[in-house]
Design an enzyme around this catalytic site. Structure first.
Site, short mmCIF file in Angstrom:
data_model
loop_
_atom_site.label_atom_id
_atom_site.label_comp_id
_atom_site.label_asym_id
_atom_site.label_seq_id
_atom_site.Cartn_x
_atom_site.Cartn_y
_atom_site.Cartn_z
N GLY A 1 0.85 23.56 3.27
CA GLY A 1 0.30 22.69 4.31
C GLY A 1 1.32 22.36 5.37
N ALA A 2 0.98 22.65 6.62
CA ALA A 2 1.89 22.38 7.74
C ALA A 2 1.36 21.26 8.62
CB ALA A 2 2.11 23.65 8.57
N HIS B 1 17.97 4.43 34.48
CA HIS B 1 18.81 5.63 34.44
C HIS B 1 20.16 5.28 33.82
CE1 HIS B 1 20.65 9.43 35.60
NE2 HIS B 1 21.70 8.73 36.04
N GLY C 1 0.79 -1.22 0.00
CA GLY C 1 0.00 0.00 0.00
C GLY C 1 0.83 1.28 0.00
N LEU D 1 -4.01 6.23 9.84
CA LEU D 1 -2.68 5.83 10.28
C LEU D 1 -2.50 4.35 9.99
CD1 LEU D 1 -2.91 7.52 13.79
CD2 LEU D 1 -1.43 8.32 11.94
#
Length: 394
Positions: free
Chosen positions: A152-153, A382, A38, A258
């Site tokens: 277009g943004a 971390h 697609g 989407l």
């Protein structure tokens, strides 16, 4: 010919529906007139991301030529399942149980339409100017334009603005609305735009293009959105089924355009055919914009919460306060976390390095109805960027 399930279209929704149904024992016939995969694989998400992660225009074109065939081959492998018959022809719906192509009619108890979307061209004077292209045309360019204007943004426009600016083009973005990326929290969107302006991208906001001839550029990208390729498939229920019994998934139903939405809509449709229940939450749909730095969101914006009269608190945190971001030299970014009165997480909007990964974590937490207190008790590695989310809680 008779089969258990017919699928029209072999994009992300179509091939996922065929694969899932075939693994459940259904005989599937899938039609595709073009290349499998697609828009997303061939001229959308995947080629665009090869540009996003390439340093030069030449490198991007080389990588695109390698990546697309490799992924397309993978989809063809999926569709080689013994329960799947791939017919490389255009197909049309005859009735709720019959599809017609050059090879003849195929009948099935259920039909899924997944024919995708196409460029939504604005009726601007001079639109037929040879300088005007859509995203497919821009990806087909064999040379780097010196001056690129983008009308277009939205997601497409902003991603290509960042990519071609990095490659060395002079980029101007023209947008009718007052801010870019309307699906993103306006505060986040404004900060991202201001940062990109400092990097050298020109924005003309609240500006309407009336005549292409007025635009001074070598190439003009029409990035004004997409529309369903096949009309008449937008009226679907929660199982993506129409009143005549036919299912419509992905961009063709216009709900959530989407690729990952199309894939999960495929699962829901096939589950309904099989009489199965699932816990997929289509009200929790994360999305990412691969600008530089990237942006991402899940749940409502702050403006939407205000408009709906929802009680909430907003917690903000910044990339510059994170040790990993500092060590990476990626200090630009901000995250907003919205919390409801019951202490549950309502949404998250962010921009910064790997924002999509952080927002994906929040999407999972929302699906599990996690509270702020529970998130506070979750240990984060971390040093990582995921600590940015933890710092919003603390």
């Amino acid at each position: 010919m008779k089969t258990d399930l017919i699928v029209i279209g072999a994009g992300p929704g179509g091939y996922r529906a065929a694969e899932y149904a075939a693994k459940q024992g259904l005989k599937v016939t899938i039609f595709e007139a073009g290349e499998v995969g697609g828009t997303c694989l061939n001229v959308g998400c995947i080629p665009t991301k090869t540009y996003v992660h390439s340093a030069t225009f030449e490198e991007a074109r080389q990588r695109m030529a390698q990546v697309i065939p490799q992924l397309r081959s993978g989809v063809e492998g999926i569709l080689a399942h013994p329960n799947i018959t791939l017919i490389r022809e255009e197909a049309s719906l005859v009735d709720a149980h019959t599809v017609r192509s050059l090879s003849g009619d195929v009948t099935a108890e259920n039909i899924i339409v997944a024919t995708g979307s196409e460029t939504k061209w604005l009726p601007i004077l001079g639109r037929d100017d040879p300088r005007v292209v859509d995203s497919t045309g821009l990806l087909a360019l064999d040379h780097l334009p010196k001056r690129l204007a983008i009308i277009g943004a939205g997601v497409i426009g902003m991603e290509f603005a960042c990519v071609f600016h990095r490659f060395g083009s002079e980029v101007t973005v023209i947008e009718y609305l007052k801010e870019c990326l309307p699906a993103l929290d306006s505060d986040i969107a404004k900060r991202l735009r201001k940062y990109l302006e400092k990097q050298g991208i020109t924005f003309k906001m609240k500006t309407a293009v009336e005549n292409i001839a007025d635009i001074d550029a070598d190439v003009i990208l029409m990035a004004t959105g997409r529309k369903p390729r096949t009309e008449g498939y937008t009226d679907v229920d929660e199982n993506f089924q129409m009143s005549n019994g036919v299912y419509a998934i992905g961009d063709v139903n216009g709900r959530q355009m989407l690729a990952h939405a199309a894939e999960m809509q495929a699962v829901r449709a096939v589950n309904h055919i099989l009489g199965r229940q699932d816990g997929i939450r289509f009200d929790v749909m994360p999305a990412a914009i691969f600008t530089t730095p990237e942006a991402a969101c899940v749940g409502p914006t702050e403006d939407q919460l205000k408009e709906r009269g929802v009680a909430y608190t907003c917690r903000k945190t910044f990339w510059r306060a994170n040790g990993k971001a500092l060590s990476m030299g990626e200090t630009e970014g901000m995250l907003k976390l919205f919390i409801g009165p019951d202490d549950c997480i309502l949404g998250c909007h962010a921009y910064g390095a790997h924002a999509a990964d952080i927002v994906q974590e929040v999407s999972v937490l929302i699906c599990r109805e996690t509270t702020l207190g529970q998130l506070r008790d979750m240990i984060h590695i971390h040093p990582t960027l995921s600590e940015i989310l933890k710092s919003a809680v603390d």
